[in-house]
Design an enzyme around this catalytic site. Structure first.
Site, mmCIF file in Angstrom:
data_model
loop_
_atom_site.group_PDB
_atom_site.id
_atom_site.type_symbol
_atom_site.label_atom_id
_atom_site.label_comp_id
_atom_site.label_asym_id
_atom_site.label_seq_id
_atom_site.Cartn_x
_atom_site.Cartn_y
_atom_site.Cartn_z
ATOM 1 N N LYS A 1 -58.857 -46.910 -21.909
ATOM 2 C CA LYS A 1 -58.484 -47.771 -20.665
ATOM 3 C C LYS A 1 -59.026 -46.886 -19.567
ATOM 4 C CE LYS A 1 -54.291 -49.356 -23.023
ATOM 5 N NZ LYS A 1 -54.520 -50.760 -22.931
ATOM 6 N N THR B 1 -52.956 -58.073 -20.366
ATOM 7 C CA THR B 1 -52.238 -58.852 -20.025
ATOM 8 C C THR B 1 -51.676 -58.483 -18.592
ATOM 9 O OG1 THR B 1 -50.358 -57.882 -21.396
ATOM 10 C CG2 THR B 1 -51.274 -59.993 -22.199
ATOM 11 N N HIS C 1 -54.940 -57.489 -32.400
ATOM 12 C CA HIS C 1 -54.716 -57.306 -31.225
ATOM 13 C C HIS C 1 -55.652 -55.866 -30.883
ATOM 14 C CE1 HIS C 1 -51.172 -59.696 -30.012
ATOM 15 N NE2 HIS C 1 -51.080 -59.532 -31.397
ATOM 16 N N LYS D 1 -50.582 -49.226 -17.594
ATOM 17 C CA LYS D 1 -50.742 -49.582 -18.708
ATOM 18 C C LYS D 1 -50.566 -48.243 -19.718
ATOM 19 C CE LYS D 1 -54.775 -50.775 -17.435
ATOM 20 N NZ LYS D 1 -54.839 -52.240 -17.801
ATOM 21 N N ARG D 2 -50.749 -48.334 -20.887
ATOM 22 C CA ARG D 2 -50.684 -47.129 -21.489
ATOM 23 C C ARG D 2 -51.793 -46.307 -21.316
ATOM 24 N NH1 ARG D 2 -46.733 -46.737 -26.112
ATOM 25 N NH2 ARG D 2 -47.852 -44.796 -26.295
ATOM 26 N N LYS E 1 -51.025 -60.771 -14.640
ATOM 27 C CA LYS E 1 -49.714 -60.273 -14.129
ATOM 28 C C LYS E 1 -50.206 -60.163 -12.772
ATOM 29 C CE LYS E 1 -47.535 -58.928 -18.106
ATOM 30 N NZ LYS E 1 -46.916 -57.882 -19.035
HETATM 31 C C1 NBG Z 1 -52.979 -54.699 -27.155
HETATM 32 C C2 NBG Z 1 -54.510 -54.823 -26.667
HETATM 33 C C3 NBG Z 1 -54.357 -55.584 -25.201
HETATM 34 C C4 NBG Z 1 -53.779 -57.032 -25.478
HETATM 35 C C5 NBG Z 1 -52.329 -56.859 -26.262
HETATM 36 C C6 NBG Z 1 -51.914 -58.247 -26.557
HETATM 37 C C7 NBG Z 1 -52.208 -53.446 -29.109
HETATM 38 C C8 NBG Z 1 -52.279 -52.909 -30.250
HETATM 39 N N1 NBG Z 1 -53.225 -54.063 -28.452
HETATM 40 O O1 NBG Z 1 -55.625 -55.554 -24.843
HETATM 41 O O2 NBG Z 1 -54.844 -53.623 -26.418
HETATM 42 O O3 NBG Z 1 -53.603 -57.690 -24.224
HETATM 43 O O4 NBG Z 1 -52.412 -55.944 -27.341
HETATM 44 O O5 NBG Z 1 -52.768 -58.854 -27.205
HETATM 45 O O6 NBG Z 1 -50.834 -53.360 -28.497
#
Ligand code: NBG
Length: 920
Positions: A660, A762, A462, A654-655, A766
């Site tokens: 980001k 994701t 991920h 987002k985080r 959305k």
């Molecule tokens: C995250 C990525 C995102 C991705 C999501 C789901 C973690 C470690 N990674 O870009 O930063 O959409 O995973 O795949 O949460």
């Protein structure tokens, strides 16, 4: 814990430390201006309905764990205004997608709720608190859910179905009440039932705490996947940790993030069922004894120093229509003895609890960090704990169906019945655990065990961020899992001397790089390498990311096993992220094309023909406006800030992470503010910048960015000179349930990561699904989103993956941009002053430092000018209401590909070899 015979597991090979080798990825991306002419995106794929292979159902099931025995579904079938029967003409009826298993009248539903209020909660209509009404409502829903759950489990058992086991340290489920009601087509029935009791269902849903057992993307993806698996009638179980405390609750005090514990189940949670009958025991620590046997073989016996108990809690996962109800099984750690009786009797009241509290610590908290390791030993223990419980649970289930009369288990079908997906590297230790059980407890030969094992596992990566690829110091590993370390050494040695030597004969550099063990002052176990070696498939989560996984992250493994590497682009469930959170928009879509689209999201593409239809545009934009009015109220209530629903709602949720680039957004806000101060008549659309983000508690720069956003916001929001033209809102405590309010109200979706760093995203899906225009870089799934929705309907900017690499290779110097761009310089210098923190100059200086002195690792300054241009295109487009509506509609109806049902079908076909199973 004593173990049985085990074949040789002795030699450990280690190699010298690695030289890193980088290659560059392909990833073609183009950026173009956001011209506003309409094009439609390439037609999306059509798929078949979640058919269901019919199998005859033999009798005699060995009682799959039954939950609370039910009465037959509601006796009364009075002209049921069942499940939202929207104006769903011919087509929907033909596809038969809104058949509920529970044709309940509001009256019957009401009676169920009251019954539970009396018999489950021991209260009355007069006395019941809102909380009690909520629990009673959940109990009423559960009486139906459990019925389907039992039916599902019995059917799967009867057919001995192959199943996927989704192992994930995180499941970010959010709230379940309205989602479950919606999936059962009972939302409206329940709403009516409650309203006849003077209660508003939407209000009641607000009493539900979010189940926040995850950090962000990866955890929420797992939750969407569970929804799709159940909806597609796939036999599946999610396995994870029953954290007592989920992700921290974020408070903002004087602009700063404060973390508070999240006790989501302080008074119990109506959605979970404890299953004491399936408790597992997990050994930890101790040492390994090597026994030389008479026949010349060696047997390994692990003597653990302590055991903990894994108590499973099941959360039913209700598929759309309610045909299949799978489970999410979360393990809670408990001490094997509740406390030391002897010590207690001797007066050591506190000491007597020590072991208990140590054992319980394992599932106490979710680590609030999605990219770096911390609390290393505990985290490794957590991972092992839930993997061990899950593997044993899988074996228990397999044995139930594959043990002969003689008591001998036939493992020959194990890999045909069991698929295990590793969600990131966190559950990788499951590979070593399955090997350990096969070798030490089932007495298998190494080759037999390994041949089953690697066929079972697959691994999803991920992120490419190096700090997120977990490594554990060998000395720590040895303390917690001495036997597993031996097994890992053996896997490693066989790999290095086998495949690795075959493809790279004599190449010690490559061996050092591919070894599971990293040499050095502190030797480490590389979980990513173990995951690749021990899995039959490795996938990334968007095309560009999967390419980078293959070419940059694991290039040599891809030479050895080219067929192992693949892509599955992420997706999100449209049931939660469109139908449920934006019911008016869902209604509009259904009024045009019937109501089968929630399970065939591609069908929305038919609506492209209405993108320029004045009536449709008006309806679409009225809904958006209504959602903005609702959000404005939430913003006012949460932050006290007044925002104008006619302004552009520009959202970045987002985080908080430097890659980001919330700081790039902030820099632009500063520049825009200055432009307005210089020219108060500047002709721009009113613009509300809305942020939602949690920062890892130990990530200082991220927390400083939150502080800066809040301080800049305070100043701007209260500056009469700019006439409310821009507002800055930081919404505290971003979480799933807040996302459900923000996303339907967004005009602009900020997806502005440095190209090459966001694996997929994701939230981008959305937001687009709900009619937001993407302001983004060519990164992650943004690339595929604009492929579907048209680059001309979005605002794409910035360096591409290749350009980022090139610039970094040439030597990036942020000072060049500072010196040559006035707006950048003025904005950064402003942060040094006390303009935003009166009387306390320098409080925001760390942002400037990160962007200059510290080298601006994520190239925010390099992309600033291009970002600012893209914002100008957004502004121009928004001024043209028709063109804006066109872009918003095309985005919303072009997201068929990003339905998590499509992702799950991809996994099922390309990775799991999994078939659906009809549950009658
Ligand atoms: C995250 C990525 C995102 C991705 C999501 C789901 C973690 C470690 N990674 O870009 O930063 O959409 O995973 O795949 O949460």
């Amino acid at each position: 814990m004593a173990t049985k015979k085990a074949p040789a597991a002795k030699t450990e090979k280690k190699t010298a430390s690695a030289a890193a080798e980088k290659k560059t990825a392909a990833a073609a991306e183009k950026k173009t201006a956001l011209a506003a002419e309409k094009k439609t995106a390439p037609a999306a794929e059509k798929k078949a309905a979640p058919a269901a292979e019919k199998k005859a159902a033999p009798a005699a099931e060995k009682a799959a764990p039954a939950a609370e025995k039910k009465a037959a579904p509601a006796a009364e079938k009075k002209a049921a205004p069942a499940a939202e029967k929207k104006a769903a003409p011919k087509k929907a009826a033909a596809k038969n997608v809104t058949n509920s298993f529970f044709d309940l009248t509001p009256e019957a539903f009401k009676n169920k709720i009251i019954e539970h209020l009396h018999s489950t909660l021991g209260t009355s209509e007069q006395k019941a608190s809102k909380q009690a009404w909520w629990v009673a409502t959940c109990a009423a829903v559960n009486s139906m859910v459990y019925e389907r759950l039992t039916q599902t489990q019995q059917t799967h058992f009867k057919h001995d179905t192959r199943a996927v086991h989704y192992l994930s340290a995180e499941f970010l489920m959010g709230r379940l009440t309205s989602n479950n009601l919606y999936n059962l087509h009972l939302y409206k029935v329940c709403e009516e039932a409650l309203s006849s009791l003077g209660i508003n269902l939407a209000d009641l849903c607000e009493y539900e705490p979010d189940m926040a057992l995850g950090n962000g993307g990866l955890g929420r993806l797992a939750a969407c996947f569970l929804d799709s698996l159940a909806t597609l009638n796939m036999p599946a179980i999610g396995y994870g940790i029953h954290y007592e405390n989920g992700l921290f609750r974020q408070e903002i005090r004087d602009g700063r993030q404060i973390e508070r514990p999240d006790s989501w189940r302080e008074y119990g949670n109506p959605w979970e069922i404890c299953r004491p009958e399936s408790v597992q025991e997990v050994p930890l620590g101790g040492h390994v004894e090597t026994v030389f046997q008479d026949d010349g073989t060696i047997k390994k016996i692990w003597h653990p120093s302590y055991m903990v108990k894994g108590v499973p809690w099941d959360i039913p996962v209700v598929g759309y229509n309610g045909e299949t109800v799978n489970i999410l099984r979360l393990w809670e750690s408990r001490s094997t003895e509740s406390f030391d009786w002897d010590v207690f009797n001797a007066g050591g009241y506190v000491d007597a609890q020590k072991e208990k509290s140590m054992a319980e610590t394992i599932s106490k908290v979710l680590y609030p960090n999605d990219s770096t390791e911390n609390g290393k030993m505990l985290r490794l223990t957590q991972q092992y704990f839930f993997c061990s419980c899950s593997i044993k649970d899988i074996l228990r289930r397999y044995k139930r169906a594959h043990t002969g009369k003689d008591g001998v288990v036939d493992f020959s079908e194990f890999a045909d019945k069991v698929a295990i997906q590793l969600n990131d590297t966190h559950p990788t230790i499951a590979i070593a655990e399955l090997m350990r059980i096969f070798l030490d407890e089932e007495g298998m030969e190494w080759d037999t065990a390994w041949n089953i094992c690697y066929k079972v596992f697959a691994y999803t990566n991920h992120t490419l961020l190096p700090e997120a690829l977990e490594k554990w110091a060998v000395y720590l590993f040895e303390k917690v899992l001495p036997r597993h370390l031996e097994i890992i050494y053996e896997i490693n040695s066989r790999f290095l001397n086998g495949e690795c030597e075959k493809f790279f004969p004599g190449d010690n550099n490559i061996k050092a790089k591919l070894s599971i063990i990293e040499e050095g002052d502190c030797k480490k176990v590389r979980m990513g390498n173990l995951a690749v070696i021990g899995s039959n498939k490795v996938n990334g989560v968007a095309k560009v990311h999967s390419d980078l996984v293959r070419t940059d992250l694991f290039p040599e493994y891809a030479v050895i096993w080219p067929e192992k590497f693949c892509n599955v682009t992420n997706g999100v469930t449209p049931r939660r992220w469109l139908c449920n959170c934006n019911p008016e928009l869902a209604e509009l879509f259904s009024s045009k094309i019937g109501d089968s689209w929630p399970v065939h999201l591609d069908e929305l593409k038919e609506l492209v023909k209405f993108a320029d239809d004045a009536d449709f545009q008006k309806k679409f934009m009225d809904i958006k406006h209504h959602n903005k009015v609702k959000l404005a109220k939430v913003i006012k209530a949460e932050t006290g800030i007044e925002v104008d629903p006619d302004a552009i709602f520009d959202i970045q949720i987002k985080r908080l992470h430097e890659y980001k680039r919330q700081q790039l957004n902030l820099l632009y806000i500063l520049a825009l503010y200055r432009r307005l101060l210089e020219n108060p008549d500047l002709d721009i659309c009113k613009h509300v910048f809305i942020f939602g983000a949690k920062a890892a508690p130990g990530y200082k720069t991220a927390k400083d960015i939150i502080f800066a956003i809040n301080k800049v916001g305070e100043r701007i929001n209260n500056d009469p000179r700019i006439n409310g033209k821009i507002k800055v809102v930081f919404m505290p405590n971003y979480r799933v349930s807040l996302a459900e309010k923000l996303i339907p109200a967004a005009d602009v979706s900020q997806q502005i990561s440095t190209a090459g760093y966001e694996a997929s995203g994701t939230g981008n899906m959305k937001l687009a699904m709900n009619g937001a225009v993407t302001l983004g870089t060519m990164d992650g799934a943004n690339i595929e989103i604009v492929e579907e929705a048209g680059i001309e309907n979005n605002a794409i900017f910035g360096l591409s993956v290749e350009e980022v690499k090139d610039l970094k290779a040439r030597g990036y110097n942020p000072w060049d941009y500072y010196n040559s761009n006035n707006e950048i310089r003025q904005a950064l210098d402003w942060l040094d002053s006390d303009y935003f923190t009166p009387g306390r100059p320098g409080e925001l200086a760390s942002i400037k430092h990160a962007l200059l002195g510290a080298g601006d690792q994520f190239l925010a300054l390099a992309d600033f000018a291009s970002y600012s241009d893209a914002q100008a295109r957004i502004d121009a487009l928004y001024k043209n209401k028709k063109k804006w509506a066109h872009a918003a509609i095309v985005n919303s109806v072009s997201m068929g590909k990003f339905n998590s049902d499509r992702s799950i079908r991809d996994y099922a076909e390309n990775i799991w070899n999994l078939k659906d199973c009809e549950v009658k």
